[in-house]
Write a protein that holds these residues in place. Structure first.
Motif, PDB file in Angstrom:
ATOM      1  N   GLU A  48       0.853  -1.189   0.000  1.00 11.53           N
ATOM      2  CA  GLU A  48       0.000   0.000   0.000  1.00 11.53           C
ATOM      3  C   GLU A  48       0.888   1.239   0.000  1.00 11.53           C
ATOM      4  N   GLY A  49       0.530   2.210  -0.830  1.00 15.18           N
ATOM      5  CA  GLY A  49       1.294   3.446  -0.941  1.00 15.18           C
ATOM      6  C   GLY A  49       2.427   3.377  -1.946  1.00 15.18           C
ATOM      7  N   ALA A  50       2.705   2.200  -2.488  1.00 15.51           N
ATOM      8  CA  ALA A  50       3.806   2.028  -3.443  1.00 15.51           C
ATOM      9  C   ALA A  50       3.309   2.228  -4.872  1.00 15.51           C
ATOM     10  N   SER A  51       4.184   2.773  -5.696  1.00 13.34           N
ATOM     11  CA  SER A  51       3.838   2.973  -7.104  1.00 13.34           C
ATOM     12  C   SER A  51       4.206   1.722  -7.897  1.00 13.34           C
ATOM     13  N   PHE A  52       3.573   1.596  -9.053  1.00 20.22           N
ATOM     14  CA  PHE A  52       3.848   0.480  -9.957  1.00 20.22           C
ATOM     15  C   PHE A  52       3.744   0.993 -11.383  1.00 20.22           C
ATOM     16  N   ALA A  53       4.352   0.250 -12.296  1.00 14.29           N
ATOM     17  CA  ALA A  53       4.346   0.616 -13.716  1.00 14.29           C
ATOM     18  C   ALA A  53       3.571  -0.437 -14.501  1.00 14.29           C
ATOM     19  N   ALA A  54       3.151  -0.069 -15.695  1.00  8.66           N
ATOM     20  CA  ALA A  54       2.472  -1.019 -16.573  1.00  8.66           C
ATOM     21  C   ALA A  54       3.355  -2.246 -16.749  1.00  8.66           C
ATOM     22  N   GLY A  55       2.757  -3.415 -16.571  1.00 12.87           N
ATOM     23  CA  GLY A  55       3.489  -4.667 -16.699  1.00 12.87           C
ATOM     24  C   GLY A  55       3.983  -5.232 -15.386  1.00 12.87           C
ATOM     25  N   ASP A  56       3.998  -4.413 -14.320  1.00 10.20           N
ATOM     26  CA  ASP A  56       4.413  -4.921 -13.011  1.00 10.20           C
ATOM     27  C   ASP A  56       3.353  -5.880 -12.469  1.00 10.20           C
ATOM     28  N   VAL A  68      -1.812 -17.335 -11.241  1.00 12.07           N
ATOM     29  CA  VAL A  68      -1.573 -16.417 -12.352  1.00 12.07           C
ATOM     30  C   VAL A  68      -1.212 -15.039 -11.804  1.00 12.07           C
ATOM     31  N   ASP A  69      -0.260 -14.374 -12.479  1.00 12.79           N
ATOM     32  CA  ASP A  69       0.104 -13.005 -12.108  1.00 12.79           C
ATOM     33  C   ASP A  69      -0.953 -12.032 -12.609  1.00 12.79           C
ATOM     34  N   PHE A  70      -1.342 -11.079 -11.748  1.00 17.49           N
ATOM     35  CA  PHE A  70      -2.227  -9.985 -12.140  1.00 17.49           C
ATOM     36  C   PHE A  70      -1.313  -8.803 -12.411  1.00 17.49           C
ATOM     37  N   GLU A  71      -1.139  -8.458 -13.687  1.00 21.21           N
ATOM     38  CA  GLU A  71      -0.232  -7.394 -14.096  1.00 21.21           C
ATOM     39  C   GLU A  71      -0.976  -6.083 -14.284  1.00 21.21           C
ATOM     40  N   ALA A  72      -0.302  -4.997 -13.917  1.00 21.23           N
ATOM     41  CA  ALA A  72      -0.863  -3.656 -14.088  1.00 21.23           C
ATOM     42  C   ALA A  72      -0.936  -3.318 -15.572  1.00 21.23           C
ATOM     43  N   GLN A  73      -2.030  -2.704 -15.964  1.00 18.83           N
ATOM     44  CA  GLN A  73      -2.195  -2.261 -17.350  1.00 18.83           C
ATOM     45  C   GLN A  73      -1.653  -0.847 -17.552  1.00 18.83           C
ATOM     46  N   ASP A  74      -1.634  -0.055 -16.476  1.00 17.53           N
ATOM     47  CA  ASP A  74      -1.164   1.332 -16.511  1.00 17.53           C
ATOM     48  C   ASP A  74      -0.313   1.602 -15.277  1.00 17.53           C
ATOM     49  N   ASP A  75       0.383   2.739 -15.275  1.00 21.27           N
ATOM     50  CA  ASP A  75       1.115   3.180 -14.096  1.00 21.27           C
ATOM     51  C   ASP A  75       0.122   3.639 -13.042  1.00 21.27           C
ATOM     52  N   GLY A  76       0.493   3.532 -11.779  1.00 24.68           N
ATOM     53  CA  GLY A  76      -0.377   4.006 -10.709  1.00 24.68           C
ATOM     54  C   GLY A  76       0.247   3.792  -9.349  1.00 24.68           C
ATOM     55  N   VAL A  77      -0.576   4.021  -8.312  1.00 19.81           N
ATOM     56  CA  VAL A  77      -0.169   3.844  -6.924  1.00 19.81           C
ATOM     57  C   VAL A  77      -1.254   3.023  -6.236  1.00 19.81           C
ATOM     58  N   GLU A 100      -3.525   7.817  -9.228  1.00 20.05           N
ATOM     59  CA  GLU A 100      -2.444   8.156 -10.162  1.00 20.05           C
ATOM     60  C   GLU A 100      -1.250   8.792  -9.474  1.00 20.05           C
ATOM     61  N   ASP A 101      -1.482   9.536  -8.396  1.00 19.55           N
ATOM     62  CA  ASP A 101      -0.441  10.325  -7.749  1.00 19.55           C
ATOM     63  C   ASP A 101      -0.189   9.810  -6.333  1.00 19.55           C
ATOM     64  N   GLU A 102       1.081   9.615  -5.966  1.00 18.19           N
ATOM     65  CA  GLU A 102       1.417   9.136  -4.622  1.00 18.19           C
ATOM     66  C   GLU A 102       0.852  10.037  -3.535  1.00 18.19           C
ATOM     67  N   ALA A 103       0.763  11.330  -3.790  1.00 16.20           N
ATOM     68  CA  ALA A 103       0.244  12.272  -2.798  1.00 16.20           C
ATOM     69  C   ALA A 103      -1.223  11.996  -2.474  1.00 16.20           C
ATOM     70  N   ASP A 104      -1.956  11.341  -3.373  1.00 16.69           N
ATOM     71  CA  ASP A 104      -3.374  11.060  -3.163  1.00 16.69           C
ATOM     72  C   ASP A 104      -3.625   9.701  -2.501  1.00 16.69           C
ATOM     73  N   ALA A 105      -2.588   8.895  -2.325  1.00 17.87           N
ATOM     74  CA  ALA A 105      -2.774   7.529  -1.831  1.00 17.87           C
ATOM     75  C   ALA A 105      -3.409   7.492  -0.446  1.00 17.87           C
ATOM     76  N   GLY A 106      -2.949   8.302   0.485  1.00 13.71           N
ATOM     77  CA  GLY A 106      -3.495   8.289   1.836  1.00 13.71           C
ATOM     78  C   GLY A 106      -4.941   8.721   1.892  1.00 13.71           C
TER      79      GLY A 106
END
Length: 126
Positions: A48-56, A68-77, A100-106
């Protein structure tokens, strides 16, 4: 007229919470095979609170046939996990809240000290 006013006053806090949340997406468990109706979250790979990229890989999901791996389709947090590892979940049921923005995660996770006033409700999208 008084009954209508009372109803509006009861709904006001919920409406304020919905409109004060940052832009977010409540993500449901994907169908990872044509016959999949439910799955078990085997392990979360993103905190929680960590960012990820498409394909992660966000998490591993056990189906009736394989893990099965659930891969991200887009970048996000990953703002909030809605299900713990080991939870059996129906396809489409909410498993996480993404921003989309780490500042909005909390705030999207409903942490009052981060500016949020309540937990993100399933289906509450901006």
């Amino acid at each position: 007229m008084l009954a209508r006013l009372a109803a509006v006053r009861r709904l006001a806090p919920a409406l304020r919470r919905a409109f004060s949340l940052p832009s977010h997406e409540v993500v449901g468990l994907p169908a990872l095979s044509p016959t999949m109706e439910q799955g078990t979250i085997a392990a979360w790979k993103v905190d929680e609170g960590a960012s990820f990229a498409a394909g992660d890989v966000i998490c591993e999901i056990e189906t009736d046939k394989a893990t099965v791996d659930f891969e991200a389709q887009d970048d996000g947090v990953l703002a909030k996990r809605l299900e713990d590892a080991g939870s059996e979940v129906a396809v489409g049921a909410p498993i996480m809240v993404v921003v989309e923005d780490e500042a909005d995660a909390g705030a999207a996770a409903g942490e009052p000290d981060a500016g949020g006033v309540g937990a993100a409700a399933p289906g509450a999208e901006d």
